[in-house]
Design an enzyme around this catalytic site. Structure first.
Site, PDB file in Angstrom:
ATOM      1  N   LYS A   1      17.590 -32.629  19.762  1.00  0.00           N
ATOM      2  CA  LYS A   1      17.381 -32.176  18.197  1.00  0.00           C
ATOM      3  C   LYS A   1      16.208 -31.641  17.928  1.00  0.00           C
ATOM      4  O   LYS A   1      16.028 -31.463  16.594  1.00  0.00           O
ATOM      5  CB  LYS A   1      17.516 -33.997  17.566  1.00  0.00           C
TER       6      LYS A   1
HETATM    7  C1  LIG Z   1      22.619 -36.502  18.234  1.00  0.00           C
HETATM    8  C2  LIG Z   1      22.955 -36.646  19.525  1.00  0.00           C
HETATM    9  C3  LIG Z   1      24.076 -36.334  19.895  1.00  0.00           C
HETATM   10  C4  LIG Z   1      25.402 -35.712  19.102  1.00  0.00           C
HETATM   11  O1  LIG Z   1      25.048 -34.719  18.592  1.00  0.00           O
HETATM   12  P1  LIG Z   1      26.011 -34.075  17.444  1.00  0.00           P
HETATM   13  O2  LIG Z   1      25.415 -32.602  17.062  1.00  0.00           O
HETATM   14  O3  LIG Z   1      25.887 -34.986  16.415  1.00  0.00           O
HETATM   15  O4  LIG Z   1      27.289 -34.099  17.951  1.00  0.00           O
HETATM   16  C5  LIG Z   1      24.612 -36.233  21.368  1.00  0.00           C
HETATM   17  N1  LIG Z   1      23.701 -36.882  22.234  1.00  0.00           N
HETATM   18  C6  LIG Z   1      22.403 -36.993  21.542  1.00  0.00           C
HETATM   19  C7  LIG Z   1      21.210 -37.806  22.767  1.00  0.00           C
HETATM   20  C8  LIG Z   1      22.076 -37.153  20.505  1.00  0.00           C
HETATM   21  O5  LIG Z   1      20.780 -37.472  19.883  1.00  0.00           O
END
Ligand SMILES: *Cc1c(COP(=O)(O)O)cnc(C)c1O
Length: 434
Positions: free
Chosen positions: A107
């Protein structure tokens, strides 16, 4: 580049409007009106480019004419100040490590890029913007980190008291300055309700310019395409079919991959890997999309019952189920299977994976078995550093996993948060006082 709403392809907005608004007036998500194809020359020589150089080439297409190229370069270099290496664990499987950003999850790509884009856009207009963000853990810290000390921007993060891990809480509450953490006596859903109510409250929107920083902002999606291109560059010499396995919740990461493919990236197949919150894999297998209340799992960043980017995926494929079905394989796994997978990867390959990546790995193994194609190079997106899920990983493989230095420093810092109830009136009063 123009952006339209997933609800109405006829209405178009500029990049600036799409980023600042976050969500279209009709409640739809912004999506590029058309996806530009990158020149063959770019793919022919891509292995010579760094992640940041690739990012610049890709990003330009989405921001064309609205931010000058030298500024896009500055934004890219400032946001993507880390790499996305592939770690080879066997002849035909690599792990794409997306956890080298400051909050140890993928993220960071989206949140930091969006922060710097937004900061450029508001400074250009000389306005002060307040970002409201509800978080169940990972998003809040990446956003806080991205906006820390960014001029013209105040960030207010709402998180549910006692429902996030200690590391996550420290990552949210130790900034101060332009970052305010509100500890809500309630659930994540309460936090989200407070934010949504504030956005449509005229008393507030008259006083301050609000913006959202959640996963639906288009400026968060764009930088998530970069590492798909970089992986291709890293594997190009092998001349094999590339399959990406994406641990999925709100489907933002997967959507970014699909956009990269539409831009010309040769991807053989995508895998949507989920925990028992299997709304999207079920859709892929049945064509029925049935949102549900989410169920808590050990891969909690994927505990999503109504994946927001589904709207973007069907819009990208003009709601053609057959096409989507052909492009993406879906699979889902229980917590027990996830733990077994963490154990197996450690005992067989000496690789420590987090619960989300473990699900991606399982889905890839299933797909390889099913397809029987020996010409595939599988890439599992490892979306977080295993230390972020210390308790789960530690109890699965019984070793002391290493905690990165940056986390140790944060753990020493003092928590600064304001505790409030989940009543809207209390939240509103606090916002108006700020
Ligand atoms: C947010 C997140 C996901 C999921 O990603 P999306 O884009 O919402 O499908 C998977 N793994 C981790 C560690 C995350 O923080």
């Amino acid at each position: 580049m123009n952006y339209c709403s997933t609800n109405n392809k006829g209405v178009s907005s500029t990049f600036r409007e799409a980023v600042i608004k976050g969500i279209a007036d009709d409640g739809g998500l912004f999506i590029p009106s058309f996806i530009p194809k990158l020149p063959t020359l770019f793919f022919d020589s891509i292995e010579k480019y760094s992640l940041q150089e690739i990012a610049l080439e890709v990003a330009k297409n989405f921001i064309e004419n609205e931010i000058p190229n030298n500024e896009i370069k500055r934004i890219v270099d400032k946001s993507i100040s880390f790499d996305s290496p592939l770690f080879k664990i066997s002849e035909n499987i690599s792990i794409l490590e997306l956890f080298y950003g400051p909050t140890l999850a993928f993220k960071d790509f989206g949140a930091r890029f969006m922060a710097n884009v937004l900061s450029y856009l508001v400074n250009d207009e000389n306005q002060q913007v307040t970002i409201l963000v509800a978080t169940s853990g990972d998003t809040g810290s990446a956003v806080a980190n991205g906006f820390y000390r960014v001029e013209g921007i105040n960030v207010i993060i709402l998180y549910p008291s006692k429902k996030i891990s200690e590391i996550q809480e420290k990552q949210l509450t130790t900034f101060g300055e332009n970052i305010t953490a509100l500890e809500i006596d309630g659930t994540f859903d309460d936090c989200q309700r407070l934010v949504k109510t504030a956005f449509v409250d005229k008393d507030i929107t008259r006083e301050m310019k609000l913006s959202s920083a959640n996963s639906i902002n288009i400026a968060r999606l764009i930088p998530q395409t970069f590492y798909y291109f970089k992986s291709f560059a890293d594997l190009k010499y092998k001349k094999r079919k590339i399959v990406f396995s994406v641990p999925s919740g709100n489907l933002g990461n997967l959507t970014a991959g699909l956009i990269a493919k539409k831009m010309g990236l040769p991807v053989h197949k995508f895998i949507a890997a989920s925990n028992i919150n299997d709304i999207f894999p079920k859709y892929l297998n049945s064509s029925n999309f049935e949102p549900k209340t989410s169920i808590k799992t050990i891969s909690n960043a994927m505990d999503v019952g109504n994946p927001s980017n589904f709207a973007r995926i069907i819009s990208l494929y003009n709601n053609d189920y057959q096409k989507i079905h052909k492009e993406i394989y879906g699979d889902s796994f229980t917590d027990e299977e996830t733990i077994l997978s963490i154990q197996e990867l450690y005992s067989k390959n000496k690789y420590i994976i987090d619960p989300h990546g473990a699900i991606g790995y399982l889905a890839l193994l299933n797909y390889l078995k099913l397809s029987k194609d020996k010409d595939i190079d599988g890439v599992v997106l490892e979306t977080a550093h295993p230390s972020k899920f210390y308790d789960v990983v530690n109890s699965a493989i019984n070793i002391n996993i290493e905690i990165p230095e940056s986390v140790k420093i944060i753990m020493q810092k003092e928590k600064k948060s304001i505790s409030i109830s989940s009543n809207y009136s209390e939240f509103k009063e606090l916002l108006l006082r700020k």
